[in-house]
Design a protein around this motif. Sequence first.
Motif, PDB file in Angstrom:
ATOM      1  N   TYR A 331      11.260  19.645   2.007  1.00  0.00           N
ATOM      2  CA  TYR A 331      10.987  19.005   0.725  1.00  0.00           C
ATOM      3  C   TYR A 331      12.254  18.900  -0.119  1.00  0.00           C
ATOM      4  CZ  TYR A 331       6.930  17.719  -2.196  1.00  0.00           C
ATOM      5  OH  TYR A 331       5.969  17.048  -2.893  1.00  0.00           O
ATOM      6  N   ALA A 362      10.347  14.553  -3.827  1.00  0.00           N
ATOM      7  CA  ALA A 362       9.790  14.318  -2.499  1.00  0.00           C
ATOM      8  C   ALA A 362       8.338  13.865  -2.594  1.00  0.00           C
ATOM      9  CB  ALA A 362       9.901  15.579  -1.650  1.00  0.00           C
ATOM     10  N   TYR A 363       7.594  14.407  -3.564  1.00  0.00           N
ATOM     11  CA  TYR A 363       6.202  13.981  -3.734  1.00  0.00           C
ATOM     12  C   TYR A 363       6.144  12.529  -4.173  1.00  0.00           C
ATOM     13  CZ  TYR A 363       1.466  13.667  -5.569  1.00  0.00           C
ATOM     14  OH  TYR A 363       0.171  13.268  -5.825  1.00  0.00           O
ATOM     15  N   MET A 365       8.264  10.272  -3.374  1.00  0.00           N
ATOM     16  CA  MET A 365       8.582   9.482  -2.186  1.00  0.00           C
ATOM     17  C   MET A 365       7.348   9.312  -1.295  1.00  0.00           C
ATOM     18  SD  MET A 365       9.249   9.670   1.298  1.00  0.00           S
ATOM     19  CE  MET A 365       9.415  11.437   1.467  1.00  0.00           C
ATOM     20  N   THR A 366       6.565  10.397  -1.111  1.00  0.00           N
ATOM     21  CA  THR A 366       5.381  10.292  -0.253  1.00  0.00           C
ATOM     22  C   THR A 366       4.360   9.307  -0.818  1.00  0.00           C
ATOM     23  OG1 THR A 366       4.314  12.174  -1.362  1.00  0.00           O
ATOM     24  CG2 THR A 366       5.685  12.655   0.566  1.00  0.00           C
ATOM     25  N   ARG A 367       4.315   9.173  -2.132  1.00  0.00           N
ATOM     26  CA  ARG A 367       3.386   8.210  -2.746  1.00  0.00           C
ATOM     27  C   ARG A 367       3.905   6.774  -2.615  1.00  0.00           C
ATOM     28  NH1 ARG A 367      -1.539  10.127  -3.851  1.00  0.00           N
ATOM     29  NH2 ARG A 367      -1.736   8.525  -5.470  1.00  0.00           N
ATOM     30  N   LYS A 368       5.223   6.621  -2.709  1.00  0.00           N
ATOM     31  CA  LYS A 368       5.790   5.269  -2.689  1.00  0.00           C
ATOM     32  C   LYS A 368       5.787   4.655  -1.293  1.00  0.00           C
ATOM     33  CE  LYS A 368       6.848   5.100  -7.076  1.00  0.00           C
ATOM     34  NZ  LYS A 368       6.246   4.102  -7.996  1.00  0.00           N
ATOM     35  N   ARG A 370       3.422   5.031   0.965  1.00  0.00           N
ATOM     36  CA  ARG A 370       2.070   4.898   1.500  1.00  0.00           C
ATOM     37  C   ARG A 370       1.787   3.450   1.893  1.00  0.00           C
ATOM     38  NH1 ARG A 370      -2.511   8.431  -1.690  1.00  0.00           N
ATOM     39  NH2 ARG A 370      -1.887  10.478  -0.897  1.00  0.00           N
ATOM     40  N   TYR A 394      13.367   3.768  -0.993  1.00  0.00           N
ATOM     41  CA  TYR A 394      13.265   5.213  -0.796  1.00  0.00           C
ATOM     42  C   TYR A 394      13.770   5.608   0.584  1.00  0.00           C
ATOM     43  CZ  TYR A 394      10.863   6.533  -5.090  1.00  0.00           C
ATOM     44  OH  TYR A 394      10.568   6.806  -6.393  1.00  0.00           O
TER      45      TYR A 394
END
Length: 424
Positions: A331, A362-363, A365-368, A370, A394
Amino acid sequence: FVTFSVPHFGQLRLPHDCQVKRLTPQPEHTQSVPIFAATRDGASSDKTSNNEMLTRISSIMKRHGIADGAFTYVADSALVTPDNLKELAGIRFVTRLSASYKVCDDVIAEAVVSDAWHEIGKLVESSESDSRPAAFYRARESSVELYGRDYRALVVHSSVHDKRRQKKLAKQLVQSQNQLESMLKKEPVDYACEADATAAAKRLGALREKFHRLKVSVERIECRKRGRPPQNRPASTTSRFALKWEIVEQREAVERLRETTGCFVLLSNVPEHGDASMDAEDLLRSYKGQYGVESNFSFLKDPLIVNDLFLKTPSCIDALGMVLVIALTVYRLMERNMRLHLQTTQTTIDGWRHRRTSKPTAYMMTRKVRGIKVAVINGTRHIIRKPGPIARSYLTALGVSDEVFTQPHYRCCPIITGKPPPKR
């Protein structure tokens, strides 16, 4: 728990707001990346764990060719014990001196009386608002002797801490007065005997609270005796004695606290001048850098991760801790790479609510990213839905391309170094 801020062997951080930091300037968006972790009993003492950790850190750093003078150990006031300071004889450190030490009050009082402050200013990196203004710092250098050794003592005054302490002091003044008033409610105020009244006044005059005392006096009152008064002479009277009191603020104690509110003391053996020295601002920045550790703890203690877990044996707890630290390491490395990329390219990226940011998480990034879909056909991976412009930005900041979704052994291009931030 130890984290390591890269590049340049940046910062080692330890349990309960402890860290080790290199003396060279660090990039503005350096992240705290874990390199060492250990699970401990929640009832264990910070003072004991600090002493054990110091020995382990020295061996870890020497194993990688880093001498004791190449880093600085940063910790909260639990570090200041005779055993810990003895262990730190050859290690540079910065810590907070507890107010339980008399020398702490002495150096603060000396700084207030001298009024010779060095203005440091604001150290905040994030944006401030009206509801959360940034603290303005000023400092004064001094020295103290603890357990037979001399150390630097940096008296720091924080404007935000001052406002918070002033509010707390105002509440304490009200509580102090209310406490005395509650004591007086049960006390009789009228006496028939002067000796009894005088004794009561002396006893009440000795009552003290932290910020108030009582000023008591005895007043003689002439009262007419019961019955019909005589016709040819004045009515007969008898003497009564009433207590009169006033709650007085102890001005010296209050003013002393008002002057010292917002002050705290940093203790260090790092030299002020010469090679590998640190000035007042560097010491304060190093101490305040512990927020990186706190953000790591919030990740590890997330209720979504640990609330519904029940483990029977200590070995299972150790294993879970290792898994969480590995996840945290990934992360933080992702965040570090993205932020250093944006820093070196002088660009920003789409953040929450489409606001541009130079500090993606990092969180975030995980949303962007998707919505990207990958299918495996005959053992070969294919991208069914490719990343859009935001997701691709990203991926670029991470140092990867679309091939990361199709090539199992794909390797990213990490950002190793970044430009140090300008000195403020």
